[in-house]
Design a protein around this motif. Sequence first.
Motif, PDB file in Angstrom:
ATOM      1  N   VAL A 226     -20.052  -0.754  -6.432  1.00 30.96           N
ATOM      2  CA  VAL A 226     -19.482  -0.287  -5.175  1.00 30.96           C
ATOM      3  C   VAL A 226     -20.316   0.891  -4.713  1.00 30.96           C
ATOM      4  O   VAL A 226     -21.011   1.522  -5.516  1.00 30.96           O
TER       5      VAL A 226
ATOM      6  N   ARG B 214      -5.426  -3.274  -1.259  1.00 31.07           N
ATOM      7  CA  ARG B 214      -6.334  -2.414  -0.480  1.00 31.07           C
ATOM      8  C   ARG B 214      -7.666  -3.112  -0.235  1.00 31.07           C
ATOM      9  O   ARG B 214      -8.210  -3.736  -1.143  1.00 31.07           O
ATOM     10  N   HIS B 215      -8.172  -2.971   0.974  1.00 26.68           N
ATOM     11  CA  HIS B 215      -9.457  -3.580   1.337  1.00 26.68           C
ATOM     12  C   HIS B 215     -10.605  -2.840   0.659  1.00 26.68           C
ATOM     13  O   HIS B 215     -10.673  -1.608   0.710  1.00 26.68           O
ATOM     14  N   LYS B 216     -11.503  -3.580   0.011  1.00 31.62           N
ATOM     15  CA  LYS B 216     -12.670  -3.009  -0.665  1.00 31.62           C
ATOM     16  C   LYS B 216     -13.882  -3.894  -0.431  1.00 31.62           C
ATOM     17  O   LYS B 216     -13.753  -5.086  -0.144  1.00 31.62           O
TER      18      LYS B 216
ATOM     19  N   ARG C 233     -20.245   4.582  -3.706  1.00 39.05           N
ATOM     20  CA  ARG C 233     -19.337   5.714  -3.921  1.00 39.05           C
ATOM     21  C   ARG C 233     -19.914   6.952  -3.258  1.00 39.05           C
ATOM     22  O   ARG C 233     -21.079   7.292  -3.468  1.00 39.05           O
TER      23      ARG C 233
END
Length: 86
Positions: free
Chosen positions: A80, A65-67, A82
């Motif tokens: 990150v 998954r792209h993050k 959120r």
Amino acid sequence: MAMYEKHYLTMIIRVDTDGNIKPVAIEWEDGRKFSVDKVLSIINAPPVHVGAITTQKYDVIVEGRHKILYRERTSGRWFVERQIDF
């Protein structure tokens, strides 16, 4: 309008002989670990939603998954963005 916060992460990283930093895995606060499959890019850029601090932006694939991960240049802390639920 959506609100966001910094969510700081425990990171497992690899540092090569030239001093380049590569994220290997993310360890969540509950102990789960997620492998970083691939680093797509690393650029100096501020976070999109949580303010204009000096960061390195890591565009990565985590378990397929792209993050987007951020590393604060002054403290070395990883986070990150959120979304906050109201």
